[in-house]
Design a protein around this motif. Structure first.
Motif, PDB file in Angstrom:
ATOM      1  N   ALA A  15      35.252  24.468  93.233  1.00 52.76           N
ATOM      2  CA  ALA A  15      35.743  24.141  91.918  1.00 52.76           C
ATOM      3  C   ALA A  15      36.554  25.570  91.852  1.00 52.76           C
ATOM      4  CB  ALA A  15      34.641  23.987  90.771  1.00 52.76           C
ATOM      5  N   LEU A  16      36.124  26.656  91.817  1.00 53.29           N
ATOM      6  CA  LEU A  16      36.903  27.743  91.584  1.00 53.29           C
ATOM      7  C   LEU A  16      38.123  28.022  92.381  1.00 53.29           C
ATOM      8  CD1 LEU A  16      33.955  30.327  90.951  1.00 53.29           C
ATOM      9  CD2 LEU A  16      35.571  29.386  89.124  1.00 53.29           C
ATOM     10  N   LYS A  46      29.937  37.127  93.196  1.00 51.62           N
ATOM     11  CA  LYS A  46      30.653  38.527  93.139  1.00 51.62           C
ATOM     12  C   LYS A  46      29.865  39.593  93.640  1.00 51.62           C
ATOM     13  CE  LYS A  46      32.794  38.766  88.935  1.00 51.62           C
ATOM     14  NZ  LYS A  46      33.186  38.608  87.818  1.00 51.62           N
ATOM     15  N   GLU A  47      28.746  40.073  93.142  1.00 51.47           N
ATOM     16  CA  GLU A  47      28.216  40.944  93.729  1.00 51.47           C
ATOM     17  C   GLU A  47      27.775  41.130  95.233  1.00 51.47           C
ATOM     18  OE1 GLU A  47      24.411  40.914  91.710  1.00 51.47           O
ATOM     19  OE2 GLU A  47      25.388  41.711  89.571  1.00 51.47           O
ATOM     20  N   ALA A  48      27.785  39.600  96.025  1.00 48.96           N
ATOM     21  CA  ALA A  48      27.681  39.779  97.223  1.00 48.96           C
ATOM     22  C   ALA A  48      28.908  39.856  98.036  1.00 48.96           C
ATOM     23  CB  ALA A  48      26.949  38.352  97.684  1.00 48.96           C
ATOM     24  N   GLY A  49      29.925  39.718  97.366  1.00 50.66           N
ATOM     25  CA  GLY A  49      31.306  39.922  97.861  1.00 50.66           C
ATOM     26  C   GLY A  49      31.858  38.513  98.115  1.00 50.66           C
ATOM     27  N   VAL A  50      31.192  37.652  98.126  1.00 53.47           N
ATOM     28  CA  VAL A  50      31.771  36.329  98.652  1.00 53.47           C
ATOM     29  C   VAL A  50      32.963  36.057  97.698  1.00 53.47           C
ATOM     30  CG1 VAL A  50      31.146  33.694  98.280  1.00 53.47           C
ATOM     31  CG2 VAL A  50      29.570  35.250  99.226  1.00 53.47           C
ATOM     32  N   ILE A  51      32.935  36.168  96.378  1.00 50.46           N
ATOM     33  CA  ILE A  51      34.177  36.040  95.543  1.00 50.46           C
ATOM     34  C   ILE A  51      34.729  37.638  95.453  1.00 50.46           C
ATOM     35  CG2 ILE A  51      35.059  35.511  93.180  1.00 50.46           C
ATOM     36  CD1 ILE A  51      32.925  33.664  92.772  1.00 50.46           C
ATOM     37  N   THR A  52      35.821  37.852  95.782  1.00 47.50           N
ATOM     38  CA  THR A  52      36.276  39.167  95.834  1.00 47.50           C
ATOM     39  C   THR A  52      37.270  39.359  94.706  1.00 47.50           C
ATOM     40  OG1 THR A  52      38.308  38.416  97.309  1.00 47.50           O
ATOM     41  CG2 THR A  52      36.446  39.476  98.335  1.00 47.50           C
ATOM     42  N   LYS A  53      38.006  38.441  94.020  1.00 44.28           N
ATOM     43  CA  LYS A  53      38.727  38.542  92.907  1.00 44.28           C
ATOM     44  C   LYS A  53      39.139  37.237  92.494  1.00 44.28           C
ATOM     45  CE  LYS A  53      42.137  41.048  93.720  1.00 44.28           C
ATOM     46  NZ  LYS A  53      43.468  41.820  94.108  1.00 44.28           N
ATOM     47  N   PHE A  54      39.727  37.119  91.247  1.00 49.31           N
ATOM     48  CA  PHE A  54      40.309  35.865  90.837  1.00 49.31           C
ATOM     49  C   PHE A  54      41.632  36.386  90.503  1.00 49.31           C
ATOM     50  CE2 PHE A  54      36.022  35.499  89.342  1.00 49.31           C
ATOM     51  CZ  PHE A  54      35.662  34.094  89.732  1.00 49.31           C
ATOM     52  N   THR A  55      42.675  35.402  90.955  1.00 52.91           N
ATOM     53  CA  THR A  55      44.071  35.686  91.115  1.00 52.91           C
ATOM     54  C   THR A  55      44.940  34.419  90.934  1.00 52.91           C
ATOM     55  OG1 THR A  55      45.900  36.884  92.201  1.00 52.91           O
ATOM     56  CG2 THR A  55      44.234  35.653  93.401  1.00 52.91           C
ATOM     57  N   ALA A  56      46.109  34.468  90.397  1.00 49.95           N
ATOM     58  CA  ALA A  56      47.056  33.630  90.539  1.00 49.95           C
ATOM     59  C   ALA A  56      47.803  33.616  91.903  1.00 49.95           C
ATOM     60  CB  ALA A  56      48.086  33.601  89.235  1.00 49.95           C
ATOM     61  N   LEU A  57      48.070  32.332  92.389  1.00 52.62           N
ATOM     62  CA  LEU A  57      48.790  32.389  93.588  1.00 52.62           C
ATOM     63  C   LEU A  57      50.388  32.011  93.389  1.00 52.62           C
ATOM     64  CD1 LEU A  57      48.787  31.933  96.810  1.00 52.62           C
ATOM     65  CD2 LEU A  57      48.379  29.589  96.607  1.00 52.62           C
TER      66      LEU A  57
END
Length: 150
Positions: A15-16, A46-57
């Motif tokens: 979803a994200l 996020k803490e596990a580093g699976v999600i590294t950041k939210f950004t626009a492409l």
């Protein structure tokens, strides 16, 4: 080491990846869990580093960087760390990979035009430890996929 992801984590990540601005409540409704669960899981991811950041492409051509190139670089092994760090710091580099084979580093770059690309090549050649630079300007984008099928 890969993180252990269950079905809920995978659905959240999908979803994200589709829409990084989707509301947690919408994800919760879609997959049938509480919104608090989504918040907790995203925090853990996020803490596990699976999600590294939210950004626009962004589309590089529409923001003034229409030339994309792949650059192959040979580096003296003694100077690899400092040279590769310097390459990674360049504003034009989008991806910088250590690689196997005939070249030590592969970089994907975006530039304003071919003159800018040529200037970048010269700057790369001046980095201490760089012994060879080969530039391949791309002619057409065939695929870009910044997401993973989970």
């Amino acid at each position: 080491m890969p993180a252990t992801l269950d079905g809920v984590d995978r659905k959240i990540l999908n979803a994200l990846q589709s829409n990084g601005r989707v509301a947690f409540s919408e994800i919760a409704n879609e997959i049938g869990v509480d919104e608090a669960t989504i918040r907790y899981r995203v925090k853990k991811l996020k803490e596990a580093g699976v999600i590294t950041k939210f950004t626009a492409l962004l589309d590089p051509a529409k923001i003034g960087f229409p030339v994309t190139a792949v650059i192959m670089i040979k580096i003296n092994p003694v100077l690899f760390d400092s040279a590769s760090a310097e390459i990674a710091k360049l504003s034009e580099t989008r991806h910088v990979f250590q690689s196997t084979g005939g070249y030590d580093v592969v970089a994907v770059v975006n530039t304003r035009d071919l003159g800018h690309l040529n200037d970048l090549r010269r700057r790369l050649e001046l980095i201490s430890g760089v012994s060879d630079v080969v530039v391949f300007a791309t002619t057409k984008l065939l695929k870009i996929k910044p997401s993973f099928d989970l």
